[in-house]
Design an enzyme around this catalytic site. Structure first.
Site, PDB file in Angstrom:
ATOM      1  N   ALA A  46     -41.810  41.064   6.094  1.00 42.10           N
ATOM      2  CA  ALA A  46     -41.218  40.256   5.022  1.00 42.10           C
ATOM      3  C   ALA A  46     -40.143  41.021   4.266  1.00 42.10           C
ATOM      4  CB  ALA A  46     -42.305  39.793   4.055  1.00 42.10           C
ATOM      5  N   GLU A  66     -39.606  51.681   1.418  1.00 40.86           N
ATOM      6  CA  GLU A  66     -40.595  51.642   2.497  1.00 40.86           C
ATOM      7  C   GLU A  66     -41.391  52.944   2.525  1.00 40.86           C
ATOM      8  OE1 GLU A  66     -42.922  51.434   5.852  1.00 40.86           O
ATOM      9  OE2 GLU A  66     -42.079  49.835   4.622  1.00 40.86           O
ATOM     10  N   ALA A  67     -42.712  52.815   2.617  1.00 44.69           N
ATOM     11  CA  ALA A  67     -43.577  53.994   2.642  1.00 44.69           C
ATOM     12  C   ALA A  67     -43.538  54.703   3.988  1.00 44.69           C
ATOM     13  CB  ALA A  67     -45.012  53.596   2.311  1.00 44.69           C
ATOM     14  N   GLY A 124     -47.149  42.752  19.588  1.00 46.94           N
ATOM     15  CA  GLY A 124     -46.941  42.297  20.955  1.00 46.94           C
ATOM     16  C   GLY A 124     -45.736  41.407  21.162  1.00 46.94           C
ATOM     17  N   MET A 126     -45.038  38.389  20.316  1.00 47.11           N
ATOM     18  CA  MET A 126     -45.201  36.944  20.480  1.00 47.11           C
ATOM     19  C   MET A 126     -44.555  36.213  19.308  1.00 47.11           C
ATOM     20  SD  MET A 126     -47.697  38.355  22.371  1.00 47.11           S
ATOM     21  CE  MET A 126     -49.305  38.493  21.624  1.00 47.11           C
ATOM     22  N   HIS A 552     -54.389  40.524  12.736  1.00 50.96           N
ATOM     23  CA  HIS A 552     -53.750  39.384  12.072  1.00 50.96           C
ATOM     24  C   HIS A 552     -54.347  39.117  10.693  1.00 50.96           C
ATOM     25  CE1 HIS A 552     -52.839  37.629  16.362  1.00 50.96           C
ATOM     26  NE2 HIS A 552     -52.078  38.674  16.071  1.00 50.96           N
ATOM     27  N   ALA A 597     -46.689  36.598  12.707  1.00 51.70           N
ATOM     28  CA  ALA A 597     -45.431  37.286  12.398  1.00 51.70           C
ATOM     29  C   ALA A 597     -44.294  36.316  12.091  1.00 51.70           C
ATOM     30  CB  ALA A 597     -45.047  38.213  13.548  1.00 51.70           C
TER      31      ALA A 597
END
EC number: 1.1.-.-
Length: 615
Positions: A46, A66-67, A124, A126, A552, A597
Site C-alpha cells: 500500500a 520503510e523499515a 507468488g 498471483m 494472507h 495483494a
C-alpha cells in the site's frame, strides 16, 4: 541506514536527531527540519502506491519511510518463481506466531516482505480481485463507500492488462490497460500444459464450473488459471517496481528512505482532539532516534503486524493491553483485534508420472531455466508457482457423495456460513506443477505436484499484541487457528475434495497414486488415501499436525462505523485522532475470499483519492 537507489541515505537530511524527551512535542517541533505534508509509514504494497499517487501533486512534499531494505538489485525478487529463495532471508521479517492449541501447540511461520514493495516483492505474484461480494460485506461492517462498484474503477486504474493468445476467452474490456500493475494470463508453460489441462478437466468432472477469468463482476467461484503480476519481459511486478519507477523516484517532492524503523506517532496533547504531528524512528535497536513532522497527515501502511504495533506504541489501542506496558492511553480502540488469516492444513504432495517442473530443481534443469528467463524472459521462472485453482463454496453440490457425504465433517462440527454472499467461495484448492522438497532435501527423485487448500473465510479470530515497549521487539501474533469448529469442518471438506479431484480422470491418469494408503507418516498420505473411506478424524489430525499460514493476514486495525469494533472510519481515519489514517490489509473490515495483494493496491488507490479529496 540505506535508501532506495535514487534517494535518501542520511536521516539527518530529512529528520532531526532526538536529544530530549520524545514526549515533548513542542521541543521536537522547535528543531529546524525539512517539512513534509504527508508521511507514509511503511513502503510495502500500500505504501508504495500512496507515495506514488500523493506525489503526483507537485505542490505537496511526501516522505515514504520503510523499515526494510531497498528492492534495487534483489535478483530473487525480480524472478517471479524465485520467491521461495526470499523466505527466511534478510528480505523477510520472518515472523513466528505464538503456539496455538488448534495446531497442537505449534507455532506458525509468517513470511512478510522486508523491502520496498513489502510482501508484493516476495509473494507468488498471483493477481486476484477476490469476490465482488467481499466488498458488500465491508459495507455491512460500516465501511460506507467501499462496495464493489466503487472499488472496480480502482482495480482498473491499477491494472495494465496484457492479453495473451493462450487465453482467447478473456475479455480485455473488463480490465484496465494502462495501470502500473501489469497483469497477464499467459502463456501457459509448454511442459506443464497437459497436466494443467487434466487438472482443469477433472475439476469440471467432479462438478466445479470452469471460470476463464477470476477477476470479473461474476466472481471467482469455479476452476481456472490465475492471472499474474509479471512484466512482458518476464520480471515480477511489485508495488515498488510498478509504482516507484525511476521517473517517480526522480520527483523532487518525493523522498524515499529505507531501513528506518517507525517507533511511534507523536500526538499532540494540548488539543481537545489528539492530532498526529510527526513520526519517531530509529535506524538500529540501540541507535540514534529521529523525529520528522507532518503538516497534513501521517498514513500508517506498516502492514497487518507493523501497523497495530506502531498504533499501540503511540497510545492507540486496547486500554488493558496498553496498561500492561505502561503506555498512556490516547484512544481506547480495538487495535490488534479481529486478526484473520487464510489457514491451510498443510501441503498435499502428489506423485506424478510426467509433465511437471521438477527438472528446474536439479542443477542442469535449473541452469537451462535461468538461461531461458535471463535472455528471453520466458519459461517456468517467469511463471506462477500455482497454475490452477478452484474456488468453491462448502455448501456446493460438489461436496455431496453417495457413499460418504462431504458434509460428514459437519455432523461432528457445526459449519458456520462465513461467505461474503451467496456466490462467494469459502475454500480454495490450488495445484503447483512441482514437488516442494522438505527441509534438507534439494529435490525429490520423481516428478510430482504440490497441492493444498486455503480456508478463505475462517470463523476464528486472532490478535496482535505487544511483546514490549520496544519497536524492535516483534509483537505477539496469535491467529488462533482452528479455534472454531467450523474451520475444522471446512478443512476436512477441502482436503477430501482435493483428494477426490486427484483420483478423477483424466488427472488421475497422470498421477502415480496407490489404491489406498494408511501410512499417515508419509508426506504423500492425504492424497494417497482414498477420499471415500478416509475418516474425518484422520484428516483433522493431519490438519492439526501440519496446518500453517498461507501469508494472507488482514483486519488487525479494521475499518468500520463504531469505535468499539473498529479502528478507522470509512475514510480510513483513526477514530478520535486527527491527521492519522491507516491504509494496508490491516484496515480490511473482513477477510477477503482470495489472494489479497491486488485488493491492497486498489484500497491504496482509493485511499490516495480520499486523501486528495477527490473520492
Amino acid at each position: 541506514m540505506g535508501a532506495s537507489h535514487s534517494t535518501v541515505s542520511d536521516p539527518h537530511r530529512f529528520a532531526v536527531a532526538i536529544t530530549g524527551s520524545d514526549d515533548d512535542v513542542r521541543s521536537l517541533q522547535a528543531h529546524p527540519t525539512k517539512s513534509y505534508d504527508y508521511i507514509v509509514v511503511g513502503g510495502g504494497t500500500a505504501g508504495c502506491v500512496l507515495a506514488s499517487r500523493l506525489s503526483e501533486d507537485s505542490r505537496v512534499n511526501v516522505l515514504l519511510v520503510e523499515a526494510g531494505y531497498s528492492n534495487h538489485g534483489v535478483t530473487n525478487s525480480i524472478i517471479p518463481l524465485a520467491f521461495p529463495m526470499l523466505m527466511k532471508s534478510k528480505y523477510d521479517w520472518n515472523y513466528e506466531t505464538v503456539g496455538m492449541a488448534g495446531i497442537n501447540g505449534r507455532t506458525s511461520y509468517w513470511p512478510r516482505g522486508r523491502l520496498l514493495g513489502g510482501t508484493s516483492s516476495i509473494n507468488g505474484s498471483m493477481y486476484h480481485r477476490c469476490a465482488p461480494e467481499d466488498f458488500s460485506a465491508w459495507v455491512e461492517e460500516g465501511a460506507k463507500g467501499w462496495e464493489y462498484e466503487n472499488m472496480k474503477p480502482y482495480f482498473r486504474k491499477a491494472e495494465g492488462y496484457n492479453p495473451h493468445p493462450d487465453h482467447p476467452n478473456i475479455d480485455p474490456a473488463l480490465h484496465g490497460t494502462v495501470g502500473p500493475a501489469k497483469v497477464t494470463h499467459g502463456p501457459i508453460a509448454f511442459l506443464s500444459q497437459p497436466i494443467t489441462k487434466d487438472i482443469l478437466q477433472s475439476s469440471i468432472n467432479v462438478g466445479i464450473r470452469q471460470v476463464h477469468d477470476f477477476n470479473t463482476d461474476v466472481g471467482p467461484t469455479g476452476v481456472g488459471l490465475f492471472a499474474r503480476n509479471v512484466f512482458p519481459n518476464g520480471t515480477r511486478v511489485s508495488a515498488a517496481t510498478g509504482y516507484l519507477t525511476p521517473s517517480v523516484l526522480a520527483r523532487p517532492n518525493l523522498t524515499v528512505a529505507v531501513e528506518c524503523m517507525a517507533e511511534k506517532i507523536v500526538l499532540s496533547s494540548d488539543e481537545k482532539v489528539p492530532r498526529a504531528k510527526g513520526l519517531i524512528f530509529s535506524t538500529s535497536r540501540d541507535g540514534q532516534r529521529f523525529y520528522v513532522p507532518a503538516s497534513k497527515e501521517l498514513i500508517l501502511s506498516s502492514g497487518v503486524i507493523g501497523t497495530p504495533q506502531v498504533l499501540m506504541l503511540s497510545g492507540i489501542g486496547p486500554a488493558a493491553e496498553l496498561a500492561k506496558h505502561n503506555i498512556p492511553v490516547v484512544r481506547d480502540l480495538p487495535v490488534g483485534e479481529y486478526l484473520q488469516d487464510h489457514f491451510s492444513p498443510g501441503p498435499m504432495l502428489i506423485r506424478a508420472k510426467k509433465g511437471t517442473w521438477d527438472f528446474i530443481l536439479r542443477p542442469l534443469g535449473g541452469l537451462l531455466a535461468m538461461v531461458k528467463w535471463f535472455f528471453f524472459g520466458k519459461g517456468p521462472l517467469s511463471s506462477l508457482s500455482v497454475q490452477v485453482a478452484c474456488f468453491v463454496r462448502s455448501d456446493d453440490k460438489t461436496f455431496a457423495h453417495p457413499q460418504l457425504p462431504m458434509h460428514d465433517g459437519a455432523k461432528k462440527y457445526q459449519v458456520k456460513d462465513c461467505c461474503s454472499g451467496p456466490t462467494a467461495p469459502d475454500i480454495e484448492l490450488f495445484f503447483a506443477p512441482f514437488l516442494a522438497p522438505p527441509l534438507g532435501m534439494k529435490y525429490w527423485p520423481f516428478p510430482g505436484l504440490t497441492s493444498g487448500m486455503l480456508l478463505l473465510k475462517p470463523a476464528s479470530y486472532g490478535t496482535v499484541k505487544l511483546a514490549s515497549r520496544n519497536a524492535w521487539d516483534y509483537p505477539l501474533i496469535d491467529p488462533n487457528y482452528l479455534s472454531h469448529e467450523s474451520d475444522i469442518a471446512l478443512s476436512i471438506m477441502g482436503m477430501r475434495l482435493l483428494a477426490r479431484i486427484a483420483r478423477t480422470k483424466p488427472f488421475a491418469d497422470s498421477l502415480d497414486l496407490p489404491e489406498d494408503s494408511d501410512d499417515k507418516t508419509s508426506v504423500f498420505w492425504p492424497t494417497d488415501c482414498n477420499p471415500d473411506t478416509v475418516s474425518d478424524d484422520d484428516l483433522e489430525a493431519w490438519a492439526r499436525l501440519h496446518g500453517q499460514s498461507t501469508g494472507h493476514p488482514t483486519s488487525s486495525a479494521r475499518m468500520g462505523g463504531s469505535p468499539s469494533t473498529s479502528v478507522v472510519d470509512s475514510k480510513l481515519k483513526v477514530h478520535g485522532v486527527e491527521g492519522l489514517r491507516v491504509c494496508d490489509a490491516s484496515c480490511f473490515p473482513t477477510q477477503v475470499s482470495g489472494h489479497p495483494a491486488a485488493v491492497v493496491v486498489a484500497v491504496a488507490e482509493r485511499a490516495a483519492d480520499l486523501i486528495k479529496g477527490v473520492a
